[in-house]
Design a protein around this motif. Structure first.
Motif, short mmCIF file in Angstrom:
data_model
loop_
_atom_site.label_atom_id
_atom_site.label_comp_id
_atom_site.label_asym_id
_atom_site.label_seq_id
_atom_site.Cartn_x
_atom_site.Cartn_y
_atom_site.Cartn_z
N LEU A 1 1.08 1.74 10.31
CA LEU A 1 1.53 1.91 8.93
C LEU A 1 0.39 2.02 7.93
CD1 LEU A 1 4.31 -0.83 8.93
CD2 LEU A 1 4.60 1.63 9.24
N PHE A 2 -0.72 1.37 8.20
CA PHE A 2 -1.74 1.18 7.18
C PHE A 2 -3.00 2.00 7.41
CE2 PHE A 2 0.42 -3.00 7.83
CZ PHE A 2 1.38 -2.77 6.87
N VAL A 3 -3.25 2.34 8.64
CA VAL A 3 -4.41 3.18 9.00
C VAL A 3 -3.93 4.16 10.05
CG1 VAL A 3 -6.16 1.43 8.45
CG2 VAL A 3 -5.22 1.53 10.74
N GLU A 4 -4.71 5.17 10.29
CA GLU A 4 -4.35 6.14 11.34
C GLU A 4 -4.59 5.52 12.72
OE1 GLU A 4 -3.07 9.30 11.03
OE2 GLU A 4 -2.79 8.66 8.96
N PRO A 5 -3.84 5.95 13.73
CA PRO A 5 -4.16 5.49 15.08
C PRO A 5 -5.60 5.86 15.40
CG PRO A 5 -2.08 6.66 15.06
CD PRO A 5 -2.70 6.84 13.70
N PRO A 6 -6.30 4.99 16.08
CA PRO A 6 -7.72 5.25 16.35
C PRO A 6 -7.94 6.45 17.26
CG PRO A 6 -6.98 3.33 17.55
CD PRO A 6 -5.85 3.74 16.66
N ALA A 7 -8.88 7.29 16.89
CA ALA A 7 -9.21 8.46 17.71
C ALA A 7 -9.73 8.02 19.07
CB ALA A 7 -10.25 9.32 16.99
N GLU A 8 -10.36 6.84 19.13
CA GLU A 8 -10.93 6.33 20.39
C GLU A 8 -9.87 6.01 21.43
OE1 GLU A 8 -13.49 5.13 16.90
OE2 GLU A 8 -11.38 4.95 17.39
N ARG B 1 -3.66 -7.56 2.77
CA ARG B 1 -2.51 -7.74 1.88
C ARG B 1 -1.28 -7.01 2.44
NH1 ARG B 1 -6.74 -7.51 -1.72
NH2 ARG B 1 -6.52 -5.29 -2.14
N LYS B 2 -1.49 -5.86 3.02
CA LYS B 2 -0.37 -5.13 3.62
C LYS B 2 0.19 -5.87 4.83
CE LYS B 2 -2.09 -0.69 1.96
NZ LYS B 2 -2.72 0.57 2.35
N TRP B 3 -0.71 -6.45 5.63
CA TRP B 3 -0.25 -7.24 6.78
C TRP B 3 0.46 -8.50 6.30
CZ3 TRP B 3 0.66 -5.89 11.52
CH2 TRP B 3 0.00 -4.77 12.05
N ARG B 4 0.03 -9.05 5.19
CA ARG B 4 0.71 -10.22 4.63
C ARG B 4 2.14 -9.83 4.23
NH1 ARG B 4 -0.23 -15.52 5.14
NH2 ARG B 4 -2.45 -15.24 4.79
N TRP B 5 2.32 -8.60 3.73
CA TRP B 5 3.65 -8.11 3.42
C TRP B 5 4.51 -8.04 4.69
CZ3 TRP B 5 6.40 -3.82 5.05
CH2 TRP B 5 7.59 -3.58 4.37
N VAL B 6 3.93 -7.58 5.80
CA VAL B 6 4.65 -7.55 7.08
C VAL B 6 5.07 -8.97 7.44
CG1 VAL B 6 4.44 -7.13 9.57
CG2 VAL B 6 3.56 -5.45 7.93
N ALA B 7 4.16 -9.93 7.27
CA ALA B 7 4.49 -11.32 7.56
C ALA B 7 5.64 -11.81 6.69
CB ALA B 7 3.25 -12.21 7.38
N PHE B 8 5.68 -11.35 5.43
CA PHE B 8 6.75 -11.75 4.51
C PHE B 8 8.11 -11.29 5.03
CE2 PHE B 8 9.51 -11.01 0.81
CZ PHE B 8 9.51 -12.29 0.26
N GLN B 9 8.15 -10.14 5.69
CA GLN B 9 9.41 -9.64 6.24
C GLN B 9 9.93 -10.55 7.34
OE1 GLN B 9 10.58 -7.00 4.40
NE2 GLN B 9 8.65 -7.46 3.39
N ILE B 10 9.02 -11.24 8.01
CA ILE B 10 9.38 -12.10 9.15
C ILE B 10 9.55 -13.55 8.70
CG2 ILE B 10 8.59 -12.94 11.41
CD1 ILE B 10 6.89 -10.28 11.50
N ALA B 11 8.63 -14.04 7.86
CA ALA B 11 8.63 -15.45 7.47
C ALA B 11 8.20 -15.59 6.02
CB ALA B 11 7.68 -16.24 8.38
N PRO B 12 9.12 -15.33 5.08
CA PRO B 12 8.76 -15.43 3.66
C PRO B 12 8.46 -16.87 3.25
CG PRO B 12 11.12 -15.02 3.92
CD PRO B 12 10.51 -14.94 5.29
N GLN C 1 4.73 -14.43 -0.64
CA GLN C 1 3.94 -13.84 0.44
C GLN C 1 4.65 -14.16 1.74
OE1 GLN C 1 -0.01 -15.52 -0.06
NE2 GLN C 1 -0.57 -13.81 -1.35
N GLY C 2 3.93 -14.17 2.81
CA GLY C 2 4.52 -14.53 4.08
C GLY C 2 3.54 -15.32 4.90
#
Length: 123
Positions: free
Chosen positions: A47-54, A97-108, A113-114
């Protein structure tokens, strides 16, 4: 809480089940084994970065965990004949911060925040 420990984002290669779906049970079991239970959080897409080319064409999912758990996971994965952890990077403050938003969806929490899984266990 371990919230101040730097976060790492790992590109973990997925395996598919007989129906061609992501084998979520296997994915969870693998991460629990190499990083520890409640030491990681993942999304089903990059969601937040492109899949790694590696990743060299392998299908991967992003997994975030504290740096200590990431080191443990990478070292444990080195013993696999076909490594599953293909790349990792330090999570930037904006990405965190974006991952913290993901955490909020699971455990607000009341602060809007989450909690990350490792914070709920240690709290």
């Amino acid at each position: 809480m371990t919230g101040h420990e730097p976060l790492r984002c790992l590109a973990v290669r997925i395996l598919r089940d007989v129906e061609g779906e992501i084998d979520n049970s296997e994915f969870e079991a693998f991460l629990d084994e190499v990083a520890g239970r409640h030491k990681w959080i993942s999304t089903t897409e990059w969601l937040f970065v492109e899949p790694p080319a590696e990743a060299n064409g392998f299908e991967t999912l992003p997994v975030v965990m504290p740096q200590g758990a990431a080191v443990k996971a990478v070292l444990a994965d080195l013993t696999n004949p076909e490594p599953r952890i293909l790349t990792d990077h330090l999570v930037s403050p904006a990405e965190g911060r974006k991952w913290r938003w993901v955490a909020f969806q699971i455990a607000p929490n009341a602060q809007g925040q989450g909690y990350f899984p490792w914070e709920r266990i240690n709290a």
